[in-house]
Design a protein around this motif. Structure first.
Motif, PDB file in Angstrom:
ATOM      1  N   GLY A  27       0.796  -1.217   0.000  1.00  0.00           N
ATOM      2  CA  GLY A  27       0.000   0.000   0.000  1.00  0.00           C
ATOM      3  C   GLY A  27       0.829   1.268   0.000  1.00  0.00           C
ATOM      4  N   GLY A  28       2.133   1.129   0.010  1.00  0.00           N
ATOM      5  CA  GLY A  28       3.008   2.295   0.016  1.00  0.00           C
ATOM      6  C   GLY A  28       3.317   2.830   1.404  1.00  0.00           C
ATOM      7  N   GLY A  29       2.808   2.159   2.441  1.00  0.00           N
ATOM      8  CA  GLY A  29       3.018   2.651   3.789  1.00  0.00           C
ATOM      9  C   GLY A  29       4.420   2.423   4.322  1.00  0.00           C
ATOM     10  N   LYS A  30       5.100   1.451   3.758  1.00  0.00           N
ATOM     11  CA  LYS A  30       6.477   1.179   4.168  1.00  0.00           C
ATOM     12  C   LYS A  30       7.383   1.316   2.957  1.00  0.00           C
ATOM     13  CE  LYS A  30       5.232  -2.095   7.832  1.00  0.00           C
ATOM     14  NZ  LYS A  30       5.407  -3.489   8.343  1.00  0.00           N
ATOM     15  N   ILE A  31       8.413   2.119   3.111  1.00  0.00           N
ATOM     16  CA  ILE A  31       9.372   2.350   2.034  1.00  0.00           C
ATOM     17  C   ILE A  31      10.773   2.277   2.606  1.00  0.00           C
ATOM     18  CG2 ILE A  31      10.283   4.090   0.449  1.00  0.00           C
ATOM     19  CD1 ILE A  31       7.462   5.039  -0.058  1.00  0.00           C
ATOM     20  N   GLU A  32      11.655   1.644   1.858  1.00  0.00           N
ATOM     21  CA  GLU A  32      13.056   1.540   2.259  1.00  0.00           C
ATOM     22  C   GLU A  32      13.943   1.992   1.098  1.00  0.00           C
ATOM     23  OE1 GLU A  32      12.381  -0.097   6.137  1.00  0.00           O
ATOM     24  OE2 GLU A  32      14.173   0.727   5.172  1.00  0.00           O
ATOM     25  N   TYR A  33      15.055   2.627   1.445  1.00  0.00           N
ATOM     26  CA  TYR A  33      16.036   3.055   0.447  1.00  0.00           C
ATOM     27  C   TYR A  33      17.431   2.613   0.875  1.00  0.00           C
ATOM     28  CZ  TYR A  33      12.456   6.265  -1.340  1.00  0.00           C
ATOM     29  OH  TYR A  33      11.302   6.792  -1.873  1.00  0.00           O
ATOM     30  N   ALA A  34      18.262   2.331  -0.095  1.00  0.00           N
ATOM     31  CA  ALA A  34      19.676   2.159   0.169  1.00  0.00           C
ATOM     32  C   ALA A  34      20.258   3.518   0.541  1.00  0.00           C
ATOM     33  CB  ALA A  34      20.383   1.602  -1.064  1.00  0.00           C
ATOM     34  N   ASP A  35      21.237   3.512   1.416  1.00  0.00           N
ATOM     35  CA  ASP A  35      21.846   4.767   1.852  1.00  0.00           C
ATOM     36  C   ASP A  35      22.407   5.567   0.671  1.00  0.00           C
ATOM     37  OD1 ASP A  35      23.213   3.422   4.963  1.00  0.00           O
ATOM     38  OD2 ASP A  35      21.225   4.237   4.488  1.00  0.00           O
ATOM     39  N   SER A  36      22.880   4.866  -0.343  1.00  0.00           N
ATOM     40  CA  SER A  36      23.525   5.525  -1.476  1.00  0.00           C
ATOM     41  C   SER A  36      22.550   6.338  -2.328  1.00  0.00           C
ATOM     42  CB  SER A  36      24.234   4.489  -2.351  1.00  0.00           C
ATOM     43  OG  SER A  36      23.306   3.522  -2.819  1.00  0.00           O
ATOM     44  N   VAL A  37      21.256   6.070  -2.190  1.00  0.00           N
ATOM     45  CA  VAL A  37      20.284   6.783  -3.034  1.00  0.00           C
ATOM     46  C   VAL A  37      19.288   7.595  -2.215  1.00  0.00           C
ATOM     47  CG1 VAL A  37      20.473   4.959  -4.758  1.00  0.00           C
ATOM     48  CG2 VAL A  37      18.555   4.927  -3.144  1.00  0.00           C
ATOM     49  N   LYS A  38      19.372   7.475  -0.913  1.00  0.00           N
ATOM     50  CA  LYS A  38      18.434   8.194  -0.047  1.00  0.00           C
ATOM     51  C   LYS A  38      18.531   9.688  -0.342  1.00  0.00           C
ATOM     52  CE  LYS A  38      18.048   6.036   3.694  1.00  0.00           C
ATOM     53  NZ  LYS A  38      18.280   5.455   5.037  1.00  0.00           N
ATOM     54  N   ASP A  39      17.426  10.363  -0.369  1.00  0.00           N
ATOM     55  CA  ASP A  39      17.315  11.801  -0.637  1.00  0.00           C
ATOM     56  C   ASP A  39      17.509  12.159  -2.110  1.00  0.00           C
ATOM     57  OD1 ASP A  39      19.086  12.476   2.436  1.00  0.00           O
ATOM     58  OD2 ASP A  39      16.921  12.318   2.093  1.00  0.00           O
ATOM     59  N   ARG A  40      17.813  11.166  -2.958  1.00  0.00           N
ATOM     60  CA  ARG A  40      17.919  11.425  -4.398  1.00  0.00           C
ATOM     61  C   ARG A  40      16.874  10.644  -5.194  1.00  0.00           C
ATOM     62  NH1 ARG A  40      22.252   9.867  -7.207  1.00  0.00           N
ATOM     63  NH2 ARG A  40      22.757   8.122  -5.809  1.00  0.00           N
ATOM     64  N   PHE A  41      16.560   9.440  -4.747  1.00  0.00           N
ATOM     65  CA  PHE A  41      15.618   8.581  -5.442  1.00  0.00           C
ATOM     66  C   PHE A  41      14.306   8.501  -4.657  1.00  0.00           C
ATOM     67  CE2 PHE A  41      18.830   5.613  -7.814  1.00  0.00           C
ATOM     68  CZ  PHE A  41      19.465   6.729  -8.333  1.00  0.00           C
ATOM     69  N   SER A  42      13.230   8.260  -5.384  1.00  0.00           N
ATOM     70  CA  SER A  42      11.920   8.132  -4.753  1.00  0.00           C
ATOM     71  C   SER A  42      11.138   7.010  -5.423  1.00  0.00           C
ATOM     72  CB  SER A  42      11.145   9.445  -4.865  1.00  0.00           C
ATOM     73  OG  SER A  42       9.852   9.311  -4.311  1.00  0.00           O
ATOM     74  N   ILE A  43      10.653   6.081  -4.619  1.00  0.00           N
ATOM     75  CA  ILE A  43       9.862   4.963  -5.141  1.00  0.00           C
ATOM     76  C   ILE A  43       8.390   5.223  -4.876  1.00  0.00           C
ATOM     77  CG2 ILE A  43      10.067   3.606  -3.013  1.00  0.00           C
ATOM     78  CD1 ILE A  43      10.197   1.084  -4.758  1.00  0.00           C
ATOM     79  N   SER A  44       7.550   4.816  -5.803  1.00  0.00           N
ATOM     80  CA  SER A  44       6.110   4.974  -5.636  1.00  0.00           C
ATOM     81  C   SER A  44       5.402   3.863  -6.403  1.00  0.00           C
ATOM     82  CB  SER A  44       5.651   6.350  -6.130  1.00  0.00           C
ATOM     83  OG  SER A  44       5.924   6.505  -7.515  1.00  0.00           O
ATOM     84  N   ARG A  45       4.103   3.745  -6.181  1.00  0.00           N
ATOM     85  CA  ARG A  45       3.326   2.738  -6.906  1.00  0.00           C
ATOM     86  C   ARG A  45       1.896   3.217  -7.070  1.00  0.00           C
ATOM     87  NH1 ARG A  45       3.582  -2.607  -3.641  1.00  0.00           N
ATOM     88  NH2 ARG A  45       1.989  -3.315  -5.126  1.00  0.00           N
ATOM     89  N   VAL A  46       1.263   2.754  -8.137  1.00  0.00           N
ATOM     90  CA  VAL A  46      -0.149   3.011  -8.401  1.00  0.00           C
ATOM     91  C   VAL A  46      -0.791   1.657  -8.628  1.00  0.00           C
ATOM     92  CG1 VAL A  46      -1.843   4.202  -9.814  1.00  0.00           C
ATOM     93  CG2 VAL A  46       0.417   5.231  -9.443  1.00  0.00           C
ATOM     94  N   ASN A  47      -1.430   1.127  -7.596  1.00  0.00           N
ATOM     95  CA  ASN A  47      -1.965  -0.233  -7.688  1.00  0.00           C
ATOM     96  C   ASN A  47      -3.030  -0.356  -8.774  1.00  0.00           C
ATOM     97  OD1 ASN A  47      -0.254  -1.186  -5.712  1.00  0.00           O
ATOM     98  ND2 ASN A  47      -1.758  -0.996  -4.064  1.00  0.00           N
ATOM     99  N   ALA A  48      -3.814   0.684  -8.958  1.00  0.00           N
ATOM    100  CA  ALA A  48      -4.868   0.635  -9.959  1.00  0.00           C
ATOM    101  C   ALA A  48      -4.306   0.470 -11.371  1.00  0.00           C
ATOM    102  CB  ALA A  48      -5.720   1.896  -9.881  1.00  0.00           C
TER     103      ALA A  48
END
Length: 127
Positions: free
Chosen positions: A54-75
């Protein structure tokens, strides 16, 4: 059988942005946890980012944190990876991966925890 198809890779100068997409078929997308991994030349596949069903939990590698953003549209059975402030060290083949959410309490970061994989999309960042 879930199938994943990535798109959006390409060539970019350092400091630029790219947006990767992952479209799933053959299953119920909201039942899947999704991760992005990458594999650079001569390197092992590494975790980049992951997102719960549902997008409620997101994890990033330290190397990309603050530069990359993950998202999803289930529909739309689609996940995205927005990559900003790209660096030459981000050059790699990027893979979308997914697994059944009921198998995990958190967003897994080990590639062995993912069952379904896309074919990968090349991202090349020049200095």
């Amino acid at each position: 059988q879930v199938q994943l198809v990535e798109s959006g890779g390409g060539f970019m100068q350092a400091g630029g942005s790219l947006r990767l997409s992952c479209v799933a078929s053959g299953g119920t997308f909201s039942n899947l946890v999704v991760g992005w991994f990458r594999q650079g030349p001569g390197k092992e596949r590494e975790f980049v980012a992951g997102i719960s069903w549902g997008g409620g939990k997101i994890e990033y590698a330290d190397s990309v944190k603050d530069r990359f953003s993950i998202s999803r549209v289930n529909a739309k059975s689609t996940a995205h990876l927005q990559m900003n402030s790209l660096k030459p060290e981000d050059t790699a083949v990027y893979y979308c991966a997914a697994d059944m959410v009921i198998r995990h309490r958190t967003v897994p970061q080990n590639p062995k925890d993912y069952t379904y994989w896309g074919q990968g999309t090349q991202v090349t960042v020049s200095s």
